[in-house]
Scaffold this motif. Structure first.
Motif, short mmCIF file in Angstrom:
data_model
loop_
_atom_site.label_atom_id
_atom_site.label_comp_id
_atom_site.label_asym_id
_atom_site.label_seq_id
_atom_site.Cartn_x
_atom_site.Cartn_y
_atom_site.Cartn_z
N TYR A 92 30.98 -1.32 26.46
CA TYR A 92 30.98 0.08 26.86
C TYR A 92 32.42 0.45 27.20
N CYS A 93 32.82 1.65 26.79
CA CYS A 93 34.21 2.01 27.08
C CYS A 93 34.37 3.52 27.22
N ILE A 94 35.11 3.93 28.24
CA ILE A 94 35.34 5.36 28.46
C ILE A 94 36.62 5.82 27.78
N ASN A 95 37.40 4.87 27.28
CA ASN A 95 38.68 5.23 26.67
C ASN A 95 38.51 5.46 25.18
N ASN A 96 39.59 5.93 24.59
CA ASN A 96 39.47 6.33 23.20
C ASN A 96 40.68 5.85 22.39
N CYS A 97 40.98 4.57 22.54
CA CYS A 97 42.14 4.02 21.83
C CYS A 97 41.85 4.11 20.33
N LYS A 98 42.73 4.74 19.60
CA LYS A 98 42.40 5.10 18.22
C LYS A 98 42.16 3.91 17.30
N TYR A 99 42.66 2.74 17.69
CA TYR A 99 42.58 1.57 16.82
C TYR A 99 41.39 0.67 17.12
N CYS A 100 40.59 0.99 18.13
CA CYS A 100 39.63 0.01 18.65
C CYS A 100 38.19 0.34 18.29
N GLY A 101 37.44 -0.67 17.91
CA GLY A 101 36.03 -0.52 17.54
C GLY A 101 35.13 -0.23 18.73
N PHE A 102 35.68 -0.22 19.94
CA PHE A 102 34.87 0.09 21.13
C PHE A 102 35.16 1.50 21.66
N ARG A 103 36.03 2.26 20.99
CA ARG A 103 36.47 3.56 21.55
C ARG A 103 35.28 4.50 21.76
N SER A 104 35.41 5.34 22.78
CA SER A 104 34.27 6.14 23.22
C SER A 104 33.81 7.13 22.16
N VAL A 137 36.12 -10.92 28.04
CA VAL A 137 36.71 -9.67 27.55
C VAL A 137 35.76 -8.50 27.81
N TYR A 138 36.33 -7.38 28.23
CA TYR A 138 35.54 -6.21 28.62
C TYR A 138 36.14 -4.92 28.05
N GLY A 139 35.27 -3.94 27.75
CA GLY A 139 35.74 -2.57 27.57
C GLY A 139 36.06 -2.02 28.95
N GLU A 140 36.49 -0.77 29.01
CA GLU A 140 36.78 -0.19 30.33
C GLU A 140 35.66 0.80 30.66
N HIS A 141 34.91 0.49 31.71
CA HIS A 141 33.74 1.32 32.03
C HIS A 141 33.40 1.12 33.51
N GLN A 196 50.10 -4.09 27.09
CA GLN A 196 50.60 -2.72 27.19
C GLN A 196 50.29 -1.93 25.92
N GLU A 197 49.92 -2.61 24.87
CA GLU A 197 49.66 -2.02 23.53
C GLU A 197 50.97 -1.55 22.92
N SER A 198 51.55 -0.43 23.41
CA SER A 198 52.90 -0.07 22.96
C SER A 198 53.75 0.25 24.19
N ILE A 213 41.33 6.64 31.68
CA ILE A 213 42.56 6.34 32.42
C ILE A 213 43.59 5.61 31.57
N LYS A 214 43.14 5.07 30.43
CA LYS A 214 44.10 4.34 29.61
C LYS A 214 45.21 5.25 29.08
N SER A 215 44.97 6.55 29.10
CA SER A 215 46.03 7.45 28.63
C SER A 215 47.22 7.46 29.61
N GLU A 357 31.43 -5.09 16.67
CA GLU A 357 32.55 -5.95 17.06
C GLU A 357 33.83 -5.13 17.16
N GLN A 358 34.78 -5.67 17.87
CA GLN A 358 35.97 -4.86 18.15
C GLN A 358 36.87 -4.69 16.93
N PHE A 359 37.01 -5.74 16.15
CA PHE A 359 37.89 -5.69 14.97
C PHE A 359 37.56 -6.86 14.08
FE1 SF4 Z 1 38.31 0.46 25.29
FE2 SF4 Z 1 40.08 -1.55 25.50
FE3 SF4 Z 1 39.09 -0.78 23.13
FE4 SF4 Z 1 40.75 0.80 24.38
S1 SF4 Z 1 41.23 -1.30 23.62
S2 SF4 Z 1 38.83 1.47 23.40
S3 SF4 Z 1 40.19 0.45 26.47
S4 SF4 Z 1 37.98 -1.69 24.79
#
Ligand code: SF4
Ligand code: SAM
Length: 470
Positions: A92-104, A137-141, A196-198, A213-215, A357-359
């Motif tokens: 579960y994830c509240i963030n929306n990282c454009k590259y991630c398979g878990f994005r909200s 490993v966890y999403g952010e929720h 940090q990602e970038s 909050i990841k923004s 899955e995430q990627f």
């Molecule tokens: Fe959520 Fe982390 Fe994926 Fe970003 S990288 S969408 S914070 S699980």
């Protein structure tokens, strides 16, 4: 170079300086050779020196860089490679990282959080395969509170399957506040990782648009300060390669390490350098994709820049890339990796379902196959968790710098934990190759008392004793 912002955050990433270094440093062979010579004395590099190595373009200089990285890795880490497995607890994830398979925003993603029973079943399976070290490993929720993470850690440590047990648990989860880090630390974790990602602020904003909050770039950049404040002295940093110029990200990682070392007397325990892999619904057009050649170069440069920091190469990379890069500085890899939530409980599937899955994973070999490969390359697979369990963490871990540390602790412990694996879990072929390497390593120990002592411990393992360590 550090800037204290009005909200108290500390910005130690100077974009202008990094761009200047990248744009104005030209390949300079005599200077490169000077830096490589300094590296051989195991001294960390400055940003300027790192930039000089980042400017390498000619095959001649590149080969010299690779040779030095290879030599340094051997002299600091010996030939051992530490093995671990990731265990995804919840996506579960509240963030929306454009590259991630878990994005909200990805509504088709199948969301799941493992129940306690499922965690136990997955950990049992991992133990049956021979794993001793996990990263959760966890999403952010809001579900994934520090208390929840701490509870998961205790659950995992409590699982004992035959001779199996988990002896070290690291965490990769959203950055916490100081109180949160304290709660998780008390559950007995090893390293807390936050990538940090970038490090490039505009790029960061582009890929992390919110909500969530990841923004907030600074909240993430100062995560490790809060971890240190909470008493965690094993922290892992990382950058996601492919979002921005790889040379900028390497400078970011090195600057982050220098900053932590200067401020807390301890650099990061590990650095990770994942490259972006395909994820569900990802229409990413990556202008900064990192080639295999650049990838190898960045690993070698990191090895020289932060000699005492572990480097983690994950199963995002294919077995071919792992084979080509491992000797230039990597000290830890995951093996037998499954990303699907609860995936260790099930029979391995031929194809990954990216909605679960995430990627995409690049190296899906089972643990035993990875161990066989390492042995065939002369690497000593290690499940050692000794330093962390005997309190050799943080500052004390820097004892790594003390001559003989590897010979006294790391190599013997690698041999002992490998022997446990060979006795309890391995295939016949791996057992044969594993004991052959252990014999070779024993023969290299010059001090007869030490050799005897280790031989006795190895014999005890064959007789059924476990968890013998230096
Ligand atoms: Fe959520 Fe982390 Fe994926 Fe970003 S990288 S969408 S914070 S699980
Ligand atoms: N959700 C937490 C966070 O973002 O910090 C935990 C980490 S996330 C589950 C683990 C890491 O996977 C991220 O920090 C990111 O670097 C990486 N990642 C995300 N999407 C990826 C992709 N498509 N390919 C490779 N790595 C990816």
């Amino acid at each position: 170079m550090e800037k204290k912002l009005t909200n108290g955050a500390i910005d130690f990433i100077d974009d202008k300086l990094f761009h200047n270094l990248i744009n104005n440093t030209k390949e300079d062979l005599p200077k490169i050779r000077e830096i490589l010579a300094k590296s051989k004395t195991k001294q960390a590099l400055t940003l300027d020196e790192t930039a000089t190595l980042l400017a390498i373009k000619s095959p001649e200089a590149r080969e010299e860089l690779f040779d030095t990285a290879k030599e340094l890795k051997r002299s600091i880490y010996g030939n051992r490679i530490v093995l671990f497995a990731p265990l995804y607890i919840g996506n579960y994830c509240i963030n929306n990282c454009k590259y991630c398979g878990f994005r909200s925003s990805l509504t088709k993603a199948v969301r799941k959080t493992l129940t306690e029973k499922e965690i136990i079943a997955n950990v049992s399976q991992l133990e049956k395969e021979g794993h001793k070290r996990l990263i959760l490993v966890y999403g952010e929720h809001p579900k994934y509170t520090p208390e929840f993470i701490a509870e998961n850690v205790k659950t995992c440590y409590g699982v004992k399957e035959g001779n199996g047990e988990i002896r070290r648990i690291n965490i990769n989860a959203a950055p916490l506040d100081v109180g949160g880090f304290k709660t998780v630390k008390e559950s007995g974790i090893g390293t807390f990782q936050v990538f940090q990602e970038s490090y490039h602020k505009e790029t960061y904003a582009q890929y992390h648009p919110g909500p969530g909050i990841k923004s907030d770039y600074m909240w993430r950049l100062n995560a490790m300060d809060r971890a240190f404040e909470a008493g965690i002295d094993d922290v892992g940093i990382g950058a996601l390669f492919g979002l921005y110029d790889w040379r900028f990200e390497v400078l970011g990682l090195v600057q982050h390490s220098i900053y932590l070392q200067d401020k807390y007397g301890v650099g990061p325990h590990t650095i990770s350098f994942p490259r972006i892999k395909p994820a569900s619904g990802m229409a990413l057009n990556l202008p900064y994709e990192v080639s295999d050649q650049e990838f190898k170069q960045l690993v070698a440069i990191l090895r020289l820049a932060v000699p005492y920091t572990g480097l983690i190469m994950t199963a995002r990379e294919s077995k071919e890339v792992r084979d080509a890069v491992i000797e230039f500085g990597v000290s830890q890899i995951d093996a037998g990796t499954r990303l699907e939530l609860g995936g260790y409980q099930e029979k391995r599937k031929e194809d990954q379902d990216l909605d679960r899955e995430q990627f995409k994973v690049g190296d899906s070999r089972e643990l035993d196959a990875v161990i066989q490969w390492l042995l065939s390359r002369g690497f000593l697979p290690s499940f050692c968790t000794s330093c962390y369990r005997l309190g050799r963490t943080g500052e004390h871990f820097m004892e790594y710098a003390i001559p003989g540390f590897i010979g006294r602790f790391c190599t013997p412990n690698a041999m002992l934990t490998l022997a446990e694996y060979l006795e309890d879990y391995s295939s016949e072929a791996t057992k044969k190759a594993g004991y052959a390497l252990i014999e070779e390593e024993l023969a290299l120990i010059k001090n007869s008392n030490k050799r005897e002592d280790l031989s006795t411990k190895l014999k005890k393992i064959k007789e059924g004793k476990r968890d013998l360590l230096y």
